[in-house]
Design a protein around this motif. Structure first.
Motif, PDB file in Angstrom:
ATOM      1  N   VAL A 107       0.846  -1.208   0.000  1.00  0.00           N
ATOM      2  CA  VAL A 107       0.000   0.000   0.000  1.00  0.00           C
ATOM      3  C   VAL A 107       0.875   1.249   0.000  1.00  0.00           C
ATOM      4  O   VAL A 107       0.644   2.197  -0.760  1.00  0.00           O
ATOM      5  CB  VAL A 107      -0.951  -0.008   1.213  1.00  0.00           C
ATOM      6  N   GLY A 108       1.892   1.263   0.821  1.00  0.00           N
ATOM      7  CA  GLY A 108       2.785   2.415   0.875  1.00  0.00           C
ATOM      8  C   GLY A 108       3.514   2.658  -0.429  1.00  0.00           C
ATOM      9  O   GLY A 108       3.650   3.807  -0.881  1.00  0.00           O
ATOM     10  N   ILE A 109       3.985   1.589  -1.041  1.00  0.00           N
ATOM     11  CA  ILE A 109       4.701   1.709  -2.315  1.00  0.00           C
ATOM     12  C   ILE A 109       3.790   2.266  -3.400  1.00  0.00           C
ATOM     13  O   ILE A 109       4.169   3.177  -4.157  1.00  0.00           O
ATOM     14  CB  ILE A 109       5.266   0.341  -2.748  1.00  0.00           C
ATOM     15  N   LEU A 110       2.567   1.759  -3.471  1.00  0.00           N
ATOM     16  CA  LEU A 110       1.653   2.194  -4.530  1.00  0.00           C
ATOM     17  C   LEU A 110       1.127   3.608  -4.278  1.00  0.00           C
ATOM     18  O   LEU A 110       0.858   4.346  -5.231  1.00  0.00           O
ATOM     19  CB  LEU A 110       0.492   1.206  -4.678  1.00  0.00           C
ATOM     20  N   ARG A 111       0.968   3.992  -3.024  1.00  0.00           N
ATOM     21  CA  ARG A 111       0.554   5.374  -2.749  1.00  0.00           C
ATOM     22  C   ARG A 111       1.600   6.353  -3.287  1.00  0.00           C
ATOM     23  O   ARG A 111       1.266   7.404  -3.821  1.00  0.00           O
ATOM     24  CB  ARG A 111       0.403   5.588  -1.243  1.00  0.00           C
ATOM     25  N   ALA A 112       2.876   5.986  -3.151  1.00  0.00           N
ATOM     26  CA  ALA A 112       3.951   6.851  -3.623  1.00  0.00           C
ATOM     27  C   ALA A 112       4.093   6.804  -5.141  1.00  0.00           C
ATOM     28  O   ALA A 112       4.334   7.829  -5.790  1.00  0.00           O
ATOM     29  CB  ALA A 112       5.268   6.446  -2.960  1.00  0.00           C
ATOM     30  N   ALA A 113       3.928   5.616  -5.721  1.00  0.00           N
ATOM     31  CA  ALA A 113       4.130   5.445  -7.159  1.00  0.00           C
ATOM     32  C   ALA A 113       2.955   5.956  -7.979  1.00  0.00           C
ATOM     33  O   ALA A 113       3.132   6.400  -9.122  1.00  0.00           O
ATOM     34  CB  ALA A 113       4.378   3.965  -7.472  1.00  0.00           C
ATOM     35  N   ILE A 116      -5.478   6.431 -14.437  1.00  0.00           N
ATOM     36  CA  ILE A 116      -4.488   5.672 -15.208  1.00  0.00           C
ATOM     37  C   ILE A 116      -5.168   4.558 -15.995  1.00  0.00           C
ATOM     38  O   ILE A 116      -6.112   3.931 -15.507  1.00  0.00           O
ATOM     39  CB  ILE A 116      -3.420   5.074 -14.268  1.00  0.00           C
ATOM     40  N   LEU A 117      -4.699   4.313 -17.204  1.00  0.00           N
ATOM     41  CA  LEU A 117      -5.251   3.227 -18.009  1.00  0.00           C
ATOM     42  C   LEU A 117      -4.945   1.883 -17.352  1.00  0.00           C
ATOM     43  O   LEU A 117      -3.885   1.705 -16.727  1.00  0.00           O
ATOM     44  CB  LEU A 117      -4.677   3.269 -19.426  1.00  0.00           C
ATOM     45  N   PRO A 118      -5.866   0.903 -17.464  1.00  0.00           N
ATOM     46  CA  PRO A 118      -5.715  -0.366 -16.745  1.00  0.00           C
ATOM     47  C   PRO A 118      -4.384  -1.076 -16.954  1.00  0.00           C
ATOM     48  O   PRO A 118      -3.714  -1.448 -15.982  1.00  0.00           O
ATOM     49  CB  PRO A 118      -6.888  -1.202 -17.271  1.00  0.00           C
ATOM     50  N   ASP A 119      -3.962  -1.281 -18.206  1.00  0.00           N
ATOM     51  CA  ASP A 119      -2.709  -1.997 -18.447  1.00  0.00           C
ATOM     52  C   ASP A 119      -1.501  -1.183 -17.998  1.00  0.00           C
ATOM     53  O   ASP A 119      -0.510  -1.747 -17.510  1.00  0.00           O
ATOM     54  CB  ASP A 119      -2.579  -2.367 -19.929  1.00  0.00           C
ATOM     55  N   ALA A 120      -1.591   0.135 -18.134  1.00  0.00           N
ATOM     56  CA  ALA A 120      -0.491   0.996 -17.680  1.00  0.00           C
ATOM     57  C   ALA A 120      -0.361   0.935 -16.162  1.00  0.00           C
ATOM     58  O   ALA A 120       0.755   0.920 -15.613  1.00  0.00           O
ATOM     59  CB  ALA A 120      -0.729   2.432 -18.137  1.00  0.00           C
ATOM     60  N   PHE A 121      -1.480   0.893 -15.468  1.00  0.00           N
ATOM     61  CA  PHE A 121      -1.466   0.797 -14.007  1.00  0.00           C
ATOM     62  C   PHE A 121      -0.853  -0.536 -13.570  1.00  0.00           C
ATOM     63  O   PHE A 121      -0.061  -0.598 -12.627  1.00  0.00           O
ATOM     64  CB  PHE A 121      -2.895   0.932 -13.473  1.00  0.00           C
ATOM     65  N   LEU A 122      -1.190  -1.611 -14.268  1.00  0.00           N
ATOM     66  CA  LEU A 122      -0.626  -2.921 -13.947  1.00  0.00           C
ATOM     67  C   LEU A 122       0.886  -2.929 -14.132  1.00  0.00           C
ATOM     68  O   LEU A 122       1.629  -3.400 -13.259  1.00  0.00           O
ATOM     69  CB  LEU A 122      -1.275  -3.994 -14.827  1.00  0.00           C
ATOM     70  N   VAL A 131       6.582  -2.552  -7.281  1.00  0.00           N
ATOM     71  CA  VAL A 131       6.518  -3.521  -6.183  1.00  0.00           C
ATOM     72  C   VAL A 131       7.515  -4.659  -6.352  1.00  0.00           C
ATOM     73  O   VAL A 131       7.968  -5.258  -5.372  1.00  0.00           O
ATOM     74  CB  VAL A 131       5.077  -4.058  -6.051  1.00  0.00           C
ATOM     75  N   GLY A 132       7.873  -4.956  -7.576  1.00  0.00           N
ATOM     76  CA  GLY A 132       8.801  -6.056  -7.820  1.00  0.00           C
ATOM     77  C   GLY A 132       8.192  -7.397  -7.455  1.00  0.00           C
ATOM     78  O   GLY A 132       7.008  -7.642  -7.684  1.00  0.00           O
ATOM     79  N   GLY A 133       8.969  -8.290  -6.836  1.00  0.00           N
ATOM     80  CA  GLY A 133       8.489  -9.627  -6.515  1.00  0.00           C
ATOM     81  C   GLY A 133       7.910  -9.760  -5.132  1.00  0.00           C
ATOM     82  O   GLY A 133       7.733 -10.882  -4.626  1.00  0.00           O
ATOM     83  N   LEU A 134       7.579  -8.650  -4.493  1.00  0.00           N
ATOM     84  CA  LEU A 134       7.059  -8.682  -3.132  1.00  0.00           C
ATOM     85  C   LEU A 134       5.732  -9.423  -3.037  1.00  0.00           C
ATOM     86  O   LEU A 134       5.457 -10.130  -2.054  1.00  0.00           O
ATOM     87  CB  LEU A 134       6.901  -7.247  -2.628  1.00  0.00           C
ATOM     88  N   VAL A 135       4.883  -9.264  -4.062  1.00  0.00           N
ATOM     89  CA  VAL A 135       3.568  -9.902  -4.127  1.00  0.00           C
ATOM     90  C   VAL A 135       3.266 -10.247  -5.585  1.00  0.00           C
ATOM     91  O   VAL A 135       4.056  -9.934  -6.484  1.00  0.00           O
ATOM     92  CB  VAL A 135       2.449  -8.966  -3.594  1.00  0.00           C
ATOM     93  N   GLU A 136       2.109 -10.867  -5.810  1.00  0.00           N
ATOM     94  CA  GLU A 136       1.621 -11.098  -7.173  1.00  0.00           C
ATOM     95  C   GLU A 136       0.576 -10.037  -7.484  1.00  0.00           C
ATOM     96  O   GLU A 136      -0.331  -9.796  -6.679  1.00  0.00           O
ATOM     97  CB  GLU A 136       1.003 -12.492  -7.298  1.00  0.00           C
ATOM     98  N   ILE A 137       0.699  -9.394  -8.640  1.00  0.00           N
ATOM     99  CA  ILE A 137      -0.253  -8.347  -9.033  1.00  0.00           C
ATOM    100  C   ILE A 137      -0.815  -8.687 -10.404  1.00  0.00           C
ATOM    101  O   ILE A 137      -0.075  -8.996 -11.342  1.00  0.00           O
ATOM    102  CB  ILE A 137       0.405  -6.962  -9.081  1.00  0.00           C
TER     103      ILE A 137
END
Length: 291
Positions: A112-118, A177-183, A190-196
């Motif tokens: 959550v913190g990473i995505l709030r910043a990114a 943000i466009l869906p694929d761009a957001f992904l 996030v890298g390999g921290l989780v699966e997105i």
């Protein structure tokens, strides 16, 4: 004039299929969320022929009523993009969790913190086994009222409402943000921290624990049954299906599928509104009879 309607064009499976794994929305279900009579008959015929059918979906267990009347045999479904295996035999509102592959609250908080910043402007929802909790800015869920509404940091804190229930996934929504761009942005940040992954037509990301996907949980369920990936036929239409379609011995992208899904699948069938899953199952059973 050449028709642009995709035709089923799979390679012949090298071994007879023992399990069919199908996504629901945009795949098995028509756009009105119904299961056609043709599809119901095809699923029942597959089970009668000794081929297990697994529903493999991003939906939470409480949204599985749409197919609860159509389960046969084992009656299991993989929900939340692999975060849970659910027994549907109890009927609407009585689904039992057989296996849970949760996301730790600490890791969820970090993401959550990473995505709030990114991606400033992102709002979050937390999917737990007992229901969904979301932030005030998260798009309202008209058919699925939130158990709690608060900032994600509070929703994930120890001692928060629902903290005794495992986190199945975190949902992240962005209004611009466009869906694929957001992904792509989120995966890089996030890298390999989780699966997105994603399955919605909007910019809505679905975040699971590391290594948790439709494919990995399906592989576990198949291993328990002595079924190899070569004996699995899979169907899907969106990016959250890609790993499953790549893993399965034979796989089909729906006629309405995302470009990444078409690239990942070994074959293609017609669209969900034209009963593309049933079309393939009928062919498989017809070929079995010919043998």
């Amino acid at each position: 004039m050449t028709s642009t309607t995709p035709r089923p064009r799979p390679p012949a499976p090298s071994v007879p299929p023992r399990l069919i794994a199908t996504d629901l929305d945009g795949t098995l279900l028509r756009d009105d969320k119904s299961v056609s009579e043709r599809t119901v008959a095809a699923l029942a015929a597959a089970e009668a022929a000794g081929i297990e059918v697994f529903f493999v979906t991003g939906r939470p267990a409480r949204w599985m009523d749409v197919v609860s009347d159509h389960v046969h045999g084992h009656g299991l479904a993989i929900c939340g993009n692999g975060a849970a295996v659910v027994d549907l035999h109890g009927g609407p509102g009585s689904h039992r969790f057989v296996k849970v592959r949760d996301l730790s609250p600490a890791t969820a908080l970090e993401v959550v913190g990473i995505l709030r910043a990114a991606a400033p402007g992102t709002s979050f929802a937390i999917e737990r086994t007992g229901g969904v909790h979301h932030e005030p800015a998260y798009p309202p869920l008209h058919l699925d009222p939130a158990v709690g509404v608060a900032p994600a940091e509070k929703l994930l804190a120890a001692g928060s409402d629902g903290a005794d229930q495992p986190v199945l996934k975190v949902l992240a929504h962005h209004p611009e943000i466009l869906p694929d761009a957001f992904l792509t942005l989120a995966r890089i940040a996030v890298g390999g921290l989780v699966e997105i992954t994603r399955s919605s037509p909007t910019a809505l990301l679905e975040i699971s624990g590391p290594g948790v996907s439709k494919a990995s949980t399906l592989a576990l369920c198949c291993a328990e049954r002595g079924i190899s990936h070569e004996e699995v036929v899979a169907f899907g239409d969106m990016p959250n299906d890609v790993e499953m379609l790549t893993w399965a011995g034979v796989s089909y992208a729906m006629g309405n599928a995302h470009a990444d899904v078409i690239a990942a699948a070994s074959g293609r069938t017609v669209a969900n509104n034209k009963d593309g899953v049933a079309v393939v199952i009928e062919r498989i059973l017809a070929e079995r009879q010919e043998r």
